[in-house]
Design an enzyme around this catalytic site. Structure first.
Site, PDB file in Angstrom:
ATOM      1  N   HIS A  97       0.842  -1.197   0.000  1.00  0.00           N
ATOM      2  CA  HIS A  97       0.000   0.000   0.000  1.00  0.00           C
ATOM      3  C   HIS A  97       0.878   1.248   0.000  1.00  0.00           C
ATOM      4  O   HIS A  97       1.947   1.255   0.598  1.00  0.00           O
ATOM      5  CB  HIS A  97      -0.900   0.045   1.236  1.00  0.00           C
ATOM      6  CG  HIS A  97      -1.694  -1.200   1.438  1.00  0.00           C
ATOM      7  ND1 HIS A  97      -2.671  -1.610   0.564  1.00  0.00           N
ATOM      8  CD2 HIS A  97      -1.634  -2.145   2.398  1.00  0.00           C
ATOM      9  CE1 HIS A  97      -3.181  -2.753   0.999  1.00  0.00           C
ATOM     10  NE2 HIS A  97      -2.569  -3.098   2.106  1.00  0.00           N
ATOM     11  N   GLU A 115      -1.767  -0.421   8.183  1.00  0.00           N
ATOM     12  CA  GLU A 115      -2.725  -1.391   8.700  1.00  0.00           C
ATOM     13  C   GLU A 115      -2.068  -2.254   9.754  1.00  0.00           C
ATOM     14  O   GLU A 115      -0.834  -2.292   9.857  1.00  0.00           O
ATOM     15  CB  GLU A 115      -3.263  -2.275   7.570  1.00  0.00           C
ATOM     16  CG  GLU A 115      -2.221  -3.192   6.946  1.00  0.00           C
ATOM     17  CD  GLU A 115      -2.766  -3.926   5.715  1.00  0.00           C
ATOM     18  OE1 GLU A 115      -3.432  -3.296   4.890  1.00  0.00           O
ATOM     19  OE2 GLU A 115      -2.506  -5.124   5.590  1.00  0.00           O
ATOM     20  N   HIS A 172       3.481  -7.405   1.679  1.00  0.00           N
ATOM     21  CA  HIS A 172       2.862  -8.292   2.665  1.00  0.00           C
ATOM     22  C   HIS A 172       1.788  -9.165   2.028  1.00  0.00           C
ATOM     23  O   HIS A 172       1.278  -8.840   0.944  1.00  0.00           O
ATOM     24  CB  HIS A 172       2.258  -7.495   3.817  1.00  0.00           C
ATOM     25  CG  HIS A 172       1.166  -6.558   3.395  1.00  0.00           C
ATOM     26  ND1 HIS A 172       1.424  -5.314   2.874  1.00  0.00           N
ATOM     27  CD2 HIS A 172      -0.181  -6.684   3.383  1.00  0.00           C
ATOM     28  CE1 HIS A 172       0.287  -4.716   2.591  1.00  0.00           C
ATOM     29  NE2 HIS A 172      -0.712  -5.529   2.876  1.00  0.00           N
ATOM     30  N   ARG A 192      -1.139  -4.731  -6.294  1.00  0.00           N
ATOM     31  CA  ARG A 192      -0.895  -6.171  -6.312  1.00  0.00           C
ATOM     32  C   ARG A 192       0.426  -6.433  -7.042  1.00  0.00           C
ATOM     33  O   ARG A 192       0.588  -6.032  -8.198  1.00  0.00           O
ATOM     34  CB  ARG A 192      -2.071  -6.848  -7.018  1.00  0.00           C
ATOM     35  CG  ARG A 192      -2.228  -8.305  -6.686  1.00  0.00           C
ATOM     36  CD  ARG A 192      -3.510  -8.880  -7.301  1.00  0.00           C
ATOM     37  NE  ARG A 192      -4.711  -8.476  -6.605  1.00  0.00           N
ATOM     38  CZ  ARG A 192      -5.798  -7.967  -7.201  1.00  0.00           C
ATOM     39  NH1 ARG A 192      -5.847  -7.811  -8.502  1.00  0.00           N
ATOM     40  NH2 ARG A 192      -6.837  -7.626  -6.487  1.00  0.00           N
TER      41      ARG A 192
HETATM   42 ZN    ZN Z   1      -2.772  -4.890   3.069  1.00  0.00          ZN
END
Ligand code: ZN
Length: 319
Positions: A97, A115, A172, A192
């Site tokens: 991200h 996150e 991740h 992605r």
């Molecule tokens: Zn994530």
């Protein structure tokens, strides 16, 4: 207390444990995500009961600012956080991200995403991917372009109750056999990097290699820590993380507990085990059980729990 109805997302990697373990009425046998406390255009939870029954959380944020302690003219235009439960039956794609700055510039003013994951349950031998082994950005580009995923990705073992903070720019992936509760910035921007060559409706899902290479930090520093912050004052509980966008706590109550609101903020609460009652400042108690998600509005000094109950709680603006 503001109760919320989750929004569900079917995913190529999803399963049915959101029904079998949490009792939700999920749309199919490949349901990957429960957006439990969300006010995003891709998933906007509706209020469940009370004066605002049926309104969306976005509506409430905009039209009842006092519930969130927002001043008139507050510059925070969107609800700050998003809480999900994820059922990964299969591996999620390898992803990354952006931070706020990159997302603002490249994603129409969107927020970036920091996150964190609380492992609710996982199969024996389960792992996750956090970070990579490339020593430089050149090596990172080479390993991605040649598909050397085994050499690149840093895979680590996990167990129930583990906690991980994922900063923007960190490669991740959640791997199969894992259920997590995720607290994150209110963003849906994911790049992605690799999807194991899988097909969805006969086609590979889109990859975002250029943007990923822009934002992945190299080398990855596995020792770059994060602050845990302090536990809530009162009965026993554990601080999981304190960072710029949020603070998160884990509460395990056996019998009864009282917790002070150290943030002077509204709080987001998700019941992850058990059942009991919740009340703020000694007001009348409401019953809650595993799978319930609610917001304690701004302006309370403390909340009390009765019962055998576990919750993950968070508040925005940690530092
Ligand atoms: Zn994530």
């Amino acid at each position: 207390m503001i109760r919320l109805k989750p929004v569900f997302k079917e995913m190529v990697w999803g399963g049915n444990r959101l029904r079998t373990e949490f009792g939700y009425d999920i749309p199919g046998e490949d349901t990957g995500e429960c957006w439990a406390i969300a006010a995003h255009k891709n998933g906007d939870c509706r209020i469940d009961g009370g004066k605002y029954d049926g309104r969306t959380l976005s509506w409430l944020w905009k039209n009842e600012p006092a519930l969130f302690g927002r001043n008139d003219g507050s510059k925070e235009e969107i609800f700050p956080l998003l809480v999900k439960i994820i059922d990964a039956k299969k591996d999620l794609s390898i992803q990354v991200h952006p931070d706020d700055e990159y997302a603002y510039e490249h994603e129409n003013g969107a927020k970036g995403k920091t996150e964190c994951w609380y492992i609710l349950d996982c199969d024996p031998g389960a792992t996750i991917i956090i970070g990579h082994n490339a020593k430089s950005h050149e090596e990172l580009e080479h390993m991605i372009s040649t598909g050397n995923w085994g050499g690149l990705l840093r895979e680590i073992p996990i167990k129930k109750g583990d906690f991980f903070q994922i900063f923007p720019g960190t490669v991740h992936a959640i791997k199969g056999g894992t259920m997590i509760l995720e607290t994150q910035q209110n963003s849906d921007v994911t790049y992605r990097v690799y999807d194991y060559g899988r097909l969805q409706n006969g086609k590979p899902r889109e990859l975002h290699i250029d943007k990923s290479l822009d934002v992945i930090r190299a080398p990855f520093d596995p020792d770059a820590g994060y602050e845990r912050g302090e536990a809530l004052e009162g009965s026993s509980n554990e601080a999981l993380v304190r960072c710029d966008p949020y603070r998160v706590w884990h509460i395990r109550c056996n019998g009864s507990g009282i917790y002070r609101n150290c943030m002077n903020s509204f709080m987001l609460c998700s019941v992850t085990e058990g059942e009991g009652t919740v009340s703020t400042d000694g007001c009348s108690a409401e019953s809650v059980r595993k799978g319930d998600h609610f917001i304690l509005p701004y302006g309370f000094e403390s909340f009390s729990l009765f019962g055998d109950i576990e919750m993950i709680c968070s508040a925005p603006g940690g530092l």
